[in-house]
Scaffold this active site. Structure first.
Site, PDB file in Angstrom:
ATOM      1  N   ARG A   1     -12.860 -13.872  -2.091  1.00 19.37           N
ATOM      2  CA  ARG A   1     -12.032 -14.544  -1.079  1.00 19.37           C
ATOM      3  C   ARG A   1     -12.829 -15.385  -0.095  1.00 19.37           C
ATOM      4  O   ARG A   1     -12.233 -16.198   0.617  1.00 19.37           O
ATOM      5  CB  ARG A   1     -11.172 -13.533  -0.310  1.00 19.37           C
ATOM      6  CG  ARG A   1      -9.934 -13.178  -1.083  1.00 19.37           C
ATOM      7  CD  ARG A   1      -8.831 -12.629  -0.223  1.00 19.37           C
ATOM      8  NE  ARG A   1      -7.742 -12.258  -1.095  1.00 19.37           N
ATOM      9  CZ  ARG A   1      -7.027 -11.137  -1.015  1.00 19.37           C
ATOM     10  NH1 ARG A   1      -7.276 -10.280  -0.044  1.00 19.37           N
ATOM     11  NH2 ARG A   1      -6.064 -10.903  -1.865  1.00 19.37           N
TER      12      ARG A   1
ATOM     13  N   ASP B   1      -7.034  -7.652   4.531  1.00 25.76           N
ATOM     14  CA  ASP B   1      -6.232  -8.451   3.590  1.00 25.76           C
ATOM     15  C   ASP B   1      -5.716  -9.743   4.206  1.00 25.76           C
ATOM     16  O   ASP B   1      -5.026 -10.518   3.519  1.00 25.76           O
ATOM     17  CB  ASP B   1      -5.029  -7.628   3.093  1.00 25.76           C
ATOM     18  CG  ASP B   1      -5.457  -6.565   2.089  1.00 25.76           C
ATOM     19  OD1 ASP B   1      -6.557  -6.698   1.517  1.00 25.76           O
ATOM     20  OD2 ASP B   1      -4.694  -5.614   1.888  1.00 25.76           O
TER      21      ASP B   1
ATOM     22  N   LYS C   1     -12.327  -8.812  -3.624  1.00 34.61           N
ATOM     23  CA  LYS C   1     -10.871  -8.684  -3.644  1.00 34.61           C
ATOM     24  C   LYS C   1     -10.318  -9.369  -4.904  1.00 34.61           C
ATOM     25  O   LYS C   1     -11.034  -9.588  -5.855  1.00 34.61           O
ATOM     26  CB  LYS C   1     -10.279  -9.248  -2.356  1.00 34.61           C
ATOM     27  CG  LYS C   1     -10.698  -8.455  -1.111  1.00 34.61           C
ATOM     28  CD  LYS C   1     -10.165  -7.041  -1.162  1.00 34.61           C
ATOM     29  CE  LYS C   1     -10.651  -6.186  -0.012  1.00 34.61           C
ATOM     30  NZ  LYS C   1     -10.280  -4.785  -0.149  1.00 34.61           N
TER      31      LYS C   1
ATOM     32  N   SER D   1       0.843  -1.211   0.000  1.00 33.50           N
ATOM     33  CA  SER D   1       0.000   0.000   0.000  1.00 33.50           C
ATOM     34  C   SER D   1       0.867   1.246   0.000  1.00 33.50           C
ATOM     35  O   SER D   1       0.596   2.215  -0.723  1.00 33.50           O
ATOM     36  CB  SER D   1      -0.874   0.035   1.254  1.00 33.50           C
ATOM     37  OG  SER D   1      -1.905  -0.890   1.143  1.00 33.50           O
TER      38      SER D   1
END
Ligand code: S3P
Length: 441
Positions: A353, A322, A349, A22
């Site tokens: 997921r 995440d 995502k 990020s």
């Protein structure tokens, strides 16, 4: 490349996590909007950040990469040049959503596109509020990429916004804050829960007035358009907590293991998994707390630990958005069930997921029930087998980690996808003592 992991271990040693994904996206882009030369060490050189760097070049931004040191020659807030061809964001939704905000601020015409996987990701969540700011933007049918932005006369500023994000999302927040740099008055965003705040910290470090405060139902952030140029960035990036997450899970489930992970980013908006692993009985020590580029960083020591199941819901989900693949890799070896609720965002995502994780965990023998907003995973260990990571780097790493403690080997098909965020992931595991073979079948 197919990767077969053999159960065994122990894993021992000290390994640095790759640069934060990020933050790498942000330093490259924000440095391009600054005036002057930025220089940042421990930049993540991987599939997803290459997409950002390639797009920046197409927008007229000069940069140099030497090992993992990135130098960017900033062009100022209005210095991006209209690209001659489509901006290819590859597989990276972060690249697409963040770049769109910067392109909107610059007022240049551009088309942003990417892989088939990226085209499936929802983009109306940025397009709709951008339109409210006066940006000419269209999405493809179904609300995804390609995104087409029209140009705006340099004298016309965007309209300031007061907007409530329907879901907590740092990508949406960042896109809108970047557009807000070119607005005619301060912009305020309201988030139902606090998503990662790297953008707020970094922009503040560059001299932009960004205020945040909790409010009744979530968080508020207000950005005042700057009157002076953004200052360049200099420093070192933290190691990626989300990459370290797989090594943490690996050490916790592999008997006899002890790993040291130095220089890991510990921004509290990202460390929900640390709390989850500790609540499960994980032995994780944090030491040597310090700051890199305005972000908290520390060294982690993780030891094998008998784990028990845990229940994750509400704002906790946002702080580990995440990390569910890494979490699940540990939870299948815990005693008792683990329950995840309020995590419907996981369906948008790199893969769905929830669906993909449940189907692949079932393929290795786990007992798991899929729910609309999460899953219920029974612990107690798994058999092993052949798994498909659905083109998702984090799913691939999670399933490889499962193979360290399963009864039989786990073969991960298409495991080269791990390079998207953790180049050298198999080599790192091998250097710590894991047994594996790679085959190009
Ligand atoms: C990211 C924000 C998160 C995260 C993604 C990276 C970012 O997405 O899942 O891997 O860099 O801002 P959302 O903001 O859409 O939840």
């Amino acid at each position: 490349m197919n990767l077969t992991i053999f159960p065994g271990g122990p894993l021992r040693g000290c390994v640095e996590s790759p640069g934060d994904k990020s933050l790498s996206h942000r330093v490259a882009l924000f440095a391009a909007l600054a005036e002057g030369e930025s220089c940042v060490e421990h930049f993540l050189v991987s599939g997803v950040t290459e997409a950002m760097l390639r797009s920046l070049k197409a927008l007229g931004v000069a940069w140099e990469l030497s090992d993992d040191t990135l130098r960017v020659y900033g062009r100022g807030l209005h210095g991006l040049r209209a690209p001659e061809s489509v901006l290819d964001c590859g597989n990276s939704a972060t690249t697409m959503r963040l770049l769109t905000g910067a392109v909107a601020a610059a007022g240049i015409a551009a088309v942003l596109d990417g892989s088939a996987g990226l085209r499936r990701r929802p983009m109306e969540r940025i397009a709709e509020p951008l339109r409210q700011m006066g940006v000419d933007i269209t999405t493809a049918e179904g609300g995804g990429a390609p995104l087409t932005l029209g140009s705006r006369p340099p004298s016309r500023r965007l309209s300031a916004l007061d907007y409530s994000l329907p879901v907590a999302s740092a990508q949406v927040k960042t896109c809108l804050l970047l557009a807000a740099l070119a607005a005619d008055a301060p912009t305020t965003l309201h988030e139902p829960a606090l998503s990662r705040d790297h953008t707020e910290r970094m922009l503040r470090g560059m001299g932009v007035e960004v205020e945040t405060s909790p409010e009744l139902a979530g968080y508020r952030v207000t950005l005042t358009p700057p009157k002076t140029p953004l200052c360049p960035l200099r420093g070192m990036l933290p190691g990626d907590f989300s990459a370290a997450a797989f090594l943490m899970a690996a050490a916790l489930i592999t008997p006899g293991s002890e790993l040291t992970l130095p220089g890991v980013g510990l921004n509290p908006t990202r460390t929900g998994l640390l709390d989850a692993f500790r609540a499960m009985g994980g032995d994780i020590e944090v030491s040597n707390l310090r700051e890199y580029l305005g972000e908290p960083v520390g060294d982690l020591k993780v030891r094998f630990s008998p784990l028990r199941g845990v229940e994750i819901a509400g704002e906790w989900v946002v702080r580990m958005i995440d990390e569910f693949p890494a979490f699940a890799a540990a939870a299948v070896f815990a005693e008792g069930p683990s329950v995840v609720r309020d995590a419907q965002e996981l369906r948008y995502k790199e893969s769905d997921r929830i669906g993909a994780l449940c189907s692949e965990l079932r393929a290795v023998g786990a007992q798991v029930e899929e729910t609309p907003d999460g899953f219920i995973l029974q612990g107690g260990g798994v058999r092993g087998g052949v798994v498909n990571p659905h083109g998702d780097h984090r799913l691939a790493m999670s399933l490889a980690v499962v193979g360290l403690a399963s009864r039989e080997p786990v073969k991960v098909l298409g495991a080269e996808i791990t390079r998207e965020s953790f180049p050298g992931f198999p080599d790192v595991l091998r250097s710590l003592g894991a047994q594996m073979t790679e085959a190009y079948e």
